[in-house]
Design a protein around this motif. Sequence first.
Motif, PDB file in Angstrom:
ATOM      1  N   ILE A  99       0.746  -1.102  -0.049  1.00 26.73           N
ATOM      2  CA  ILE A  99      -0.031  -0.004  -0.021  1.00 26.73           C
ATOM      3  C   ILE A  99       0.921   1.290   0.067  1.00 26.73           C
ATOM      4  O   ILE A  99       0.310   2.440   0.254  1.00 26.73           O
ATOM      5  CB  ILE A  99      -0.915   0.049   1.221  1.00 26.73           C
ATOM      6  N   GLY A 100       2.193   1.059  -0.218  1.00 21.84           N
ATOM      7  CA  GLY A 100       3.117   2.191  -0.438  1.00 21.84           C
ATOM      8  C   GLY A 100       3.643   2.720   0.986  1.00 21.84           C
ATOM      9  O   GLY A 100       3.898   4.004   1.062  1.00 21.84           O
ATOM     10  N   VAL A 101       3.843   1.976   1.742  1.00 21.91           N
ATOM     11  CA  VAL A 101       4.397   2.316   3.222  1.00 21.91           C
ATOM     12  C   VAL A 101       5.935   1.665   3.534  1.00 21.91           C
ATOM     13  O   VAL A 101       5.942   0.654   3.187  1.00 21.91           O
ATOM     14  CB  VAL A 101       3.494   1.872   4.530  1.00 21.91           C
ATOM     15  N   ALA A 102       6.650   2.545   3.683  1.00 24.61           N
ATOM     16  CA  ALA A 102       8.059   1.997   3.911  1.00 24.61           C
ATOM     17  C   ALA A 102       7.837   1.564   5.556  1.00 24.61           C
ATOM     18  O   ALA A 102       7.401   2.134   6.457  1.00 24.61           O
ATOM     19  CB  ALA A 102       9.166   3.135   4.004  1.00 24.61           C
ATOM     20  N   SER A 103       8.910   0.550   5.699  1.00 28.46           N
ATOM     21  CA  SER A 103       8.617  -0.214   7.269  1.00 28.46           C
ATOM     22  C   SER A 103      10.120  -0.083   7.562  1.00 28.46           C
ATOM     23  O   SER A 103      11.125  -0.176   6.980  1.00 28.46           O
ATOM     24  CB  SER A 103       7.979  -1.400   6.959  1.00 28.46           C
ATOM     25  N   ALA A 104      10.328  -0.356   8.783  1.00 30.00           N
ATOM     26  CA  ALA A 104      11.519  -0.404   9.381  1.00 30.00           C
ATOM     27  C   ALA A 104      11.286  -1.356  10.627  1.00 30.00           C
ATOM     28  O   ALA A 104      10.168  -1.436  11.271  1.00 30.00           O
ATOM     29  CB  ALA A 104      12.225   0.602   9.874  1.00 30.00           C
ATOM     30  N   LEU A 105      12.370  -2.010  11.267  1.00 32.51           N
ATOM     31  CA  LEU A 105      12.271  -2.869  12.518  1.00 32.51           C
ATOM     32  C   LEU A 105      11.971  -1.865  13.487  1.00 32.51           C
ATOM     33  O   LEU A 105      12.620  -0.608  13.404  1.00 32.51           O
ATOM     34  CB  LEU A 105      13.403  -3.724  12.687  1.00 32.51           C
ATOM     35  N   SER A 106      11.356  -2.207  14.512  1.00 29.97           N
ATOM     36  CA  SER A 106      10.927  -1.513  15.757  1.00 29.97           C
ATOM     37  C   SER A 106      12.217  -0.893  16.455  1.00 29.97           C
ATOM     38  O   SER A 106      12.417  -0.103  17.163  1.00 29.97           O
ATOM     39  CB  SER A 106      10.014  -2.152  16.762  1.00 29.97           C
ATOM     40  N   GLY A 107      13.349  -1.628  16.319  1.00 32.55           N
ATOM     41  CA  GLY A 107      14.723  -1.245  17.315  1.00 32.55           C
ATOM     42  C   GLY A 107      15.551  -0.536  16.168  1.00 32.55           C
ATOM     43  O   GLY A 107      16.810  -0.577  16.550  1.00 32.55           O
ATOM     44  N   VAL A 108      15.138   0.097  15.165  1.00 35.66           N
ATOM     45  CA  VAL A 108      16.039   0.606  14.380  1.00 35.66           C
ATOM     46  C   VAL A 108      16.666   1.772  15.184  1.00 35.66           C
ATOM     47  O   VAL A 108      16.047   2.441  15.846  1.00 35.66           O
ATOM     48  CB  VAL A 108      15.271   1.216  13.084  1.00 35.66           C
ATOM     49  N   GLU A 109      17.954   2.063  14.565  1.00 34.30           N
ATOM     50  CA  GLU A 109      18.764   3.166  15.220  1.00 34.30           C
ATOM     51  C   GLU A 109      18.105   4.374  14.629  1.00 34.30           C
ATOM     52  O   GLU A 109      17.848   4.606  13.389  1.00 34.30           O
ATOM     53  CB  GLU A 109      20.207   2.984  14.590  1.00 34.30           C
TER      54      GLU A 109
END
Length: 435
Positions: free
Chosen positions: A90-100
């Motif tokens: 749906i066009g959303v960038a994601s990252a891990l919750s522990g991202v720096e």
Amino acid sequence: MSIPVVTVGQAQEDVVGGLERLHGPVTVVRRCAELTELLAACQSGLARAAVVADGCEGLTASLVDRLGAVGVVVIALTDDPDEASRLRGIGVASALSGVEPAALAARISEAVGRLGSSLKPGNPSSGLADPSAALRPVPAVPEEVMDTPGAGSIIAVWGPTGSPGRTFVAVNMAGELAAEGKSVLLIDADSYGASVAAVLGLLDESAGLAQACRLADQGLLDADAMLRIAAPVATRLGTFRVLTGITRADRWTELRAAALSLVLERARDIADVVVIDTGFCLEADEELSFDTMAPRRNAATLRSLELADTVYAIGSADPIGVPRLVRGVAELELAVPHVAPIVVMNKVRAGAVGRAPERQLRDAWNRYGPAAAISAFLPADAPAADSALLGGSLLLESSPESKLRAAIAQLVCASVQQKGRSSVFSSTARRRLKG
């Protein structure tokens, strides 16, 4: 220049604190408790990016679309690979919750830069039906690979107000293409008077296109889901599938431009040819509403025309239908400037326009019509058309020797043959549609 960011979610404290300690590329300007508050903040022009640290399951294509319309990108934090895949859809960038924090700030900056380039004037992909529909943020994670667009082609059948025969022509086009061995998906995108199911004699109560749009909005529409929703229609010469239209005109809000765009992307994946029966109205809905984020009544029609590879403009060959088509084609060229419609005169008969009807119509069109010339004439054949409609069948079944059937087959099959694709993909798509 620092990028203003809003955040949402119960798990946002670490994220907010980390970003604020950077004192650099991004600045957290508001912490929101829920998505509705975040949406209001973004629409007020407060932010350029939104970080969803918790509750990303509430994100839909329509919501992301509305944020993109006001120049806001969305970054969602999730550790679930399946959810990350849904979000990418749906066009959303994601990252891990522990991202720096530094890595997250870099992703935000990159996503804002990509969205900014898509907002430049003259971008050919910008939508006309819904200001937000073509502005979904591009995922900012470099290692994420976007799905390649499907190889299927899209045909849109449009015509002005009245009864020029849009649906009848679209349905028989689908049948003729299936008879040629193409895998075909027929979509009823008319938000005023959907009637494909009635023409084909389908007892449909489910509104297949609305179902597909709901799944697409949630990021859950894949090829298998499309095949489950689309109803198969078997003829003696081939089989095609149909996404039926809305069962009542007041359900038009279910056909959002953003969701429909995703549906058409999936349709290209499973079919050689996608035939869309569109509505007649080309009016820009934002002229009718002070709320530019409100749903668009004509979004389904305009988005179908924008994304189509070929557009047929169908008009009725009589003293009322011809002027309507003249005005309609001019309006079409204004509403969707990049479209070069194939103009088709339907129901051609001497009784309506005089002797030598094709010559009369061509002369009148050359004098008063727009630049696009008439490309084809479909002869009137009331007995054949009535027989097909009465039996809920196609001309190739009820009247295979009809001149009208031959003209429709020549019109659509010759055009598609010029855009033929590899037999490897065609056979694969055909097996999936017929299976």
